[in-house]
Design a protein around this motif. Structure first.
Motif, PDB file in Angstrom:
ATOM      1  N   PHE A 126      51.673 -27.619  15.376  1.00 46.27           N
ATOM      2  CA  PHE A 126      52.392 -26.230  15.226  1.00 46.27           C
ATOM      3  C   PHE A 126      51.795 -25.333  15.960  1.00 46.27           C
ATOM      4  CE2 PHE A 126      48.643 -26.594  12.544  1.00 46.27           C
ATOM      5  CZ  PHE A 126      48.163 -25.300  12.541  1.00 46.27           C
ATOM      6  N   ASP A 127      52.337 -24.091  16.298  1.00 41.71           N
ATOM      7  CA  ASP A 127      51.937 -22.987  17.013  1.00 41.71           C
ATOM      8  C   ASP A 127      52.220 -21.710  16.996  1.00 41.71           C
ATOM      9  OD1 ASP A 127      50.397 -22.295  19.435  1.00 41.71           O
ATOM     10  OD2 ASP A 127      51.279 -23.239  20.798  1.00 41.71           O
ATOM     11  N   MET A 156      54.247 -12.064  15.335  1.00 41.75           N
ATOM     12  CA  MET A 156      54.005 -13.239  15.669  1.00 41.75           C
ATOM     13  C   MET A 156      55.197 -14.169  15.382  1.00 41.75           C
ATOM     14  SD  MET A 156      51.745 -15.328  13.088  1.00 41.75           S
ATOM     15  CE  MET A 156      52.467 -17.023  12.868  1.00 41.75           C
ATOM     16  N   ASP A 157      55.364 -15.189  15.916  1.00 42.12           N
ATOM     17  CA  ASP A 157      56.437 -16.315  15.829  1.00 42.12           C
ATOM     18  C   ASP A 157      55.692 -17.589  15.584  1.00 42.12           C
ATOM     19  OD1 ASP A 157      58.477 -14.455  16.595  1.00 42.12           O
ATOM     20  OD2 ASP A 157      58.312 -14.915  18.662  1.00 42.12           O
ATOM     21  N   TYR A 158      56.256 -18.469  14.340  1.00 43.05           N
ATOM     22  CA  TYR A 158      55.562 -19.383  14.171  1.00 43.05           C
ATOM     23  C   TYR A 158      56.329 -20.733  14.267  1.00 43.05           C
ATOM     24  CZ  TYR A 158      53.869 -22.967  10.766  1.00 43.05           C
ATOM     25  OH  TYR A 158      53.166 -24.395  10.353  1.00 43.05           O
ATOM     26  N   TYR A 159      55.858 -22.037  15.057  1.00 47.10           N
ATOM     27  CA  TYR A 159      56.921 -22.896  15.574  1.00 47.10           C
ATOM     28  C   TYR A 159      56.267 -24.192  14.836  1.00 47.10           C
ATOM     29  CZ  TYR A 159      58.121 -19.589  19.280  1.00 47.10           C
ATOM     30  OH  TYR A 159      58.758 -18.577  20.001  1.00 47.10           O
ATOM     31  N   ARG A 160      57.016 -25.023  14.904  1.00 52.53           N
ATOM     32  CA  ARG A 160      56.777 -26.535  14.644  1.00 52.53           C
ATOM     33  C   ARG A 160      56.851 -27.326  16.011  1.00 52.53           C
ATOM     34  NH1 ARG A 160      59.738 -29.187   9.795  1.00 52.53           N
ATOM     35  NH2 ARG A 160      58.165 -28.019   8.578  1.00 52.53           N
ATOM     36  N   GLN A 161      56.029 -27.991  16.193  1.00 52.42           N
ATOM     37  CA  GLN A 161      55.997 -28.784  17.531  1.00 52.42           C
ATOM     38  C   GLN A 161      56.234 -30.411  17.335  1.00 52.42           C
ATOM     39  OE1 GLN A 161      53.648 -26.074  20.706  1.00 52.42           O
ATOM     40  NE2 GLN A 161      52.846 -27.871  20.190  1.00 52.42           N
ATOM     41  N   GLN A 162      56.873 -30.935  18.035  1.00 53.69           N
ATOM     42  CA  GLN A 162      57.145 -32.351  17.742  1.00 53.69           C
ATOM     43  C   GLN A 162      57.538 -32.935  19.234  1.00 53.69           C
ATOM     44  OE1 GLN A 162      59.264 -33.880  14.662  1.00 53.69           O
ATOM     45  NE2 GLN A 162      58.454 -35.907  14.834  1.00 53.69           N
TER      46      GLN A 162
END
Length: 374
Positions: A143-144, A162-168
């Motif tokens: 996540f980032d 802020m923006d919140y991301y899930r990373q994969q």
């Protein structure tokens, strides 16, 4: 949440008193030490939470983790926010050693959320999580966040997002965007990302957390003395930065969110010791980079903490700033009169009698690193 009331605290102390007295007698019989203050407050807190039947408890470790009194709990999720040089006498002289102590809170099979970025301590967290068969979610990998710093001219304009991301697999998928934060700084955006990742882990275990509640919680978050703006005219910021990482975070916020203007700094710290000053290799923060363009004087207070309890020493923290633009030499006579006052003895070797020592910030903190002149 609501703070524990005075009457509730008295009742809690009365309830644990018999157990504490029993432990004190046992310790005295073997010439040992009874429960510490932090251990007692941990017991009081856990009893208070149990009496009020709270849905969830957030327990913050006091020191390290492995041997901390909070480590008796069996958590639903474990969070390690960051690793920096702090409490090195107790935790170790390297980031890896400190990380191993903090990783002591990791429990078998319990999910771990980590915001640790440097490779050495990050790998220590990974190794312990693997040994304990825990799912590990890491900031920057799983996540980032993206932080947008405001230009703070008044309270209305000082609204970071802020923006919140899930990373994969190298791809980022936005989960929450344009989230308003109540706290300034990219480090607080990273903390918010850790909080959201923790909420995801709790949701997987049945917690009901709406997007509205998450946004409201991050927007209303308040942490006293953590880059806290207490006045806008003039701008006054109070921060409890006490190690290299927190000082660098403060300076980063000053650079990005506050326009160039004359700046005055009042700085208080302990004397140089194992946990004071630059980290291994002489590395220190670069305060000058955060204060470039500021024409105002910098005032420093350095000395051992217990001596600041006296009325005379407390008064030094309230000294008004000297007029900007004057050189240190021109200010020195006036500064000495302000510190010691008419009729007070001049210090010997630049120090007041006793343990405390007071000095200009310029004497021990320079833009090219950290320097101490004693």
């Amino acid at each position: 949440g609501q703070p524990c009331s005075a009457s509730e605290l008295v009742d809690l102390v009365d309830r644990i008193r018999p157990a504490v007295e029993h432990l004190e007698r046992q310790a005295a019989a073997r010439d040992g030490q009874g429960p510490t203050f932090f251990e007692l407050t941990t017991a009081l807190a856990l009893l208070h939470f149990a009496q009020n039947q709270v849905d969830y408890t957030i327990l913050e470790v006091g020191l390290g983790g492995r041997l901390d009194s909070t480590n008796i709990c069996q958590p639903l999720v474990t969070v390690i926010t960051s690793i920096s040089y702090d409490h090195m006498r107790q935790l170790g002289r390297t980031l890896e050693a400190i990380a191993r102590e903090k990783a002591g809170i990791i429990k078998p099979g319990v999910p771990v959320i980590s915001g640790v970025i440097p490779a050495g301590p990050r790998d220590v967290i990974w190794q312990v999580a693997r040994q304990q068969h825990c799912e590990l979610r890491r900031l920057g990998r799983d996540f980032d966040v993206d932080y947008r710093a405001p230009i703070c001219r008044d309270a209305a304009s000082c609204r970071p997002q802020m923006d919140y991301y899930r990373q994969q697999g190298g791809h980022r998928r936005p989960l929450l965007t344009e989230v308003e934060l109540g706290l300034l700084g990219p480090h607080q955006a990273a903390n918010a990302g850790l909080a959201l990742a923790t909420c995801e882990a709790l949701s997987a275990r049945g917690a009901q957390l709406s997007e509205i509640a998450l946004r409201r919680g991050l927007e209303r978050a308040h942490s006293p003395a953590r880059i806290e703006v207490t006045s806008w005219r003039p701008v006054m910021i109070i921060d409890a930065a006490h190690n290299i990482a927190s000082i660098e975070a403060l300076l980063q916020v000053i650079r990005s969110s506050f326009p160039q203007r004359p700046r005055h700094l009042v700085f208080g710290t302990c004397r140089a010791g194992p946990d004071c000053g630059p980290g291994p290799g002489g590395r220190g923060p670069e305060p000058g980079a955060g204060l470039e363009g500021g024409r105002g004087p910098l005032h420093g207070i350095c000395g051992k903490g217990p001596d600041f309890s006296s009325e005379r020493d407390r008064g030094h923290a309230r000294l008004p700033p000297l007029p900007g633009g004057q050189g240190v030499g021109a200010r020195q006579g006036r500064r000495r009169r302000r510190l010691f006052g008419p009729g007070r003895p001049e210090p010997e070797n630049g120090r007041r009698p006793g343990k405390a020592a007071f000095c200009r910030l310029r004497d021990f903190w320079q833009p090219d690193g950290v320097r101490r002149e004693r």
